[in-house]
Design an enzyme around this catalytic site. Structure first.
Site, mmCIF file in Angstrom:
data_model
loop_
_atom_site.group_PDB
_atom_site.id
_atom_site.type_symbol
_atom_site.label_atom_id
_atom_site.label_comp_id
_atom_site.label_asym_id
_atom_site.label_seq_id
_atom_site.Cartn_x
_atom_site.Cartn_y
_atom_site.Cartn_z
ATOM 1 N N GLU A 134 0.831 -1.207 0.000
ATOM 2 C CA GLU A 134 0.000 0.000 0.000
ATOM 3 C C GLU A 134 0.863 1.254 0.000
ATOM 4 O O GLU A 134 1.982 1.266 0.501
ATOM 5 C CB GLU A 134 -0.949 -0.003 1.210
ATOM 6 C CG GLU A 134 -0.235 -0.114 2.547
ATOM 7 C CD GLU A 134 -1.160 -0.455 3.708
ATOM 8 O OE1 GLU A 134 -2.260 -0.991 3.484
ATOM 9 O OE2 GLU A 134 -0.759 -0.189 4.856
ATOM 10 N N ARG A 141 -2.244 -8.517 12.923
ATOM 11 C CA ARG A 141 -2.130 -7.432 13.902
ATOM 12 C C ARG A 141 -1.186 -7.777 15.053
ATOM 13 O O ARG A 141 -1.084 -8.924 15.452
ATOM 14 C CB ARG A 141 -3.510 -7.070 14.440
ATOM 15 C CG ARG A 141 -4.441 -6.529 13.351
ATOM 16 C CD ARG A 141 -5.839 -6.229 13.872
ATOM 17 N NE ARG A 141 -6.658 -5.695 12.793
ATOM 18 C CZ ARG A 141 -7.345 -6.452 11.944
ATOM 19 N NH1 ARG A 141 -7.311 -7.772 12.060
ATOM 20 N NH2 ARG A 141 -8.061 -5.892 10.985
#
Length: 402
Positions: free
Chosen positions: A136, A283
């Protein structure tokens, strides 16, 4: 038949979002709800809605499924089999989770394995929502702060020396490196973590609350994380990452690319974000969501990262600034059009445009669409189009495939 289509994105009301930026961008009245992300794309979880040439309104993924080669371009359709990117506006009010994204190969393996185990796609403990990687790039729309990769060895050693509560980790880092250090803190029990982070928080929280800490200091973000936490009795292991990673300030118009394996977290600000069409996130803390430490450790790049803040490459037309990355899935650019000039382009593959400031007229073939701030269009492959500003200047962001 025109290849220019009005596009309406999907809002995401995650808890970390702000309350005014995205509503103001989209011309909505803020209603005290959190507005974290505005998605422009064809991800199955939240596809945008396209207005076809016949006036029909369809989810973008449905439209593409029946027009894949024509809409995306033959090469992109053949290579990816779907719109390869997802375009977003983000408003980060409270910091996001510490996270890392898998490679394409690892995403395919993880997705297949979890499917075979019968874990529902919507399950809260699922790691892999799809079979894709998620590199990203973000371009700041405001002053933006993020965590990005591990500090260099000398800087991290200094942190462990300067933070008294972390002195015990010096021999761990010296002997076992980045992996040993991170593994040590991430595998702590809740009681161990609480015992080690409680004195740190007790020391830095008064400084944060009195406004004496700078945002360039990890103490600021660690104290903010604790101050914002609902559970004040248990400490989040993500606080360690705030001290171990680079704290990066990005000014409006500057960009940062994050590839697979780079641990990171958005801390504060607004940005445009463009990524591969995926929702795969592993995460490592600062979140109430699922944290799978063994899986996380498999994918983190345990090495120093020197942040590369990009300003983009201004094109010969003097209007478009392209932010190049190694990702084959997407390319992001910023376009600033003055009312005395016209921007002209040929879309070789599908494009999405969003107006961030001002008002423009986008023309393709015999169709002209007027777009105001917050409005978007989808352009099919192999079309020539132009943009004319209807205000003294207008700013747009463009997502496409290189």
């Amino acid at each position: 038949m025109s290849k220019l289509h009005i596009l309406k994105g999907k809002l995401q009301h995650y808890a970390w979002g702000g309350k005014t930026f995205i509503p103001n961008l989209l011309g909505m009245t803020p209603d005290n709800e959190t507005y974290a992300e505005y998605w422009l794309g064809a991800h199955d979880n939240a596809p945008s809605v396209i207005e076809t040439s016949s006036g029909e309104r369809l989810p973008l993924n449905e439209f593409l499924n029946s027009n894949l080669s024509a809409a995306l371009g033959t090469d992109v359709a053949k290579t990816f089999g779907r719109l390869p990117f997802l375009f977003k506006v983000l408003d980060v009010h409270d910091m996001l989770s510490i996270q890392v994204h898998p490679t394409k190969k690892e995403a395919e393996k993880g997705f297949k394995k979890e499917n075979e185990l019968g874990i529902p796609i919507t399950a809260s403990h699922r790691n892999y929502k799809d079979d894709n990687h998620k590199p990203e790039i973000m371009v700041a729309l405001s002053e933006f702060w993020l965590l990005h990769g591990f500090l260099t060895r000398d800087k991290l050693t200094k942190i462990l020396q300067d933070v008294p509560e972390f002195n015990y980790l010096l021999p761990v880092f010296a002997n076992e490196g980045y992996l040993g250090l991170y593994k040590n803190v991430m595998e702590q029990t809740t009681d161990e973590c609480n015992a080690l982070l409680r004195p740190l928080t007790k020391r830095i929280l008064p400084l944060y609350q009195s406004g004496t800490l700078e945002k360039s200091s990890p103490d600021y973000w660690a104290a903010k994380a604790f101050d914002a936490a609902e559970d004040k009795t248990n400490f989040d292991k993500g606080i360690y990452s705030i001290y171990f990673f680079n704290i990066v300030k990005v000014n409006p118009g500057e960009a940062v690319f994050q590839d697979a394996g780079i641990p990171h977290a958005y801390l504060e600000g607004q940005n445009m974000e463009l990524m591969a069409n995926s929702d795969n996130v592993l995460r490592g803390g600062l979140t109430p969501k699922h944290v799978d430490v063994p899986e996380l450790l498999k994918h983190v790049a345990f090495e120093a990262t020197i942040p590369n803040v990009m300003v983009g490459e201004l094109q010969t037309d003097g209007m478009e600034r392209v932010y190049k990355t190694p990702a084959p899935d997407f390319e992001l650019s910023k376009i600033v059009v003055l009312d005395s000039k016209n921007y002209q382009s040929k879309a070789k593959s599908a494009q999405i445009l969003i107006v961030i400031d001002g008002k423009v007229e986008v023309s393709e073939a015999d169709k002209i669409s007027m777009l105001s701030k917050g409005e978007s269009v989808f352009l099919e492959a192999n079309c020539d189009y132009g943009i004319r500003a209807l205000t003294p200047s207008a700013t747009l962001y463009k997502a496409t495939t290189p």
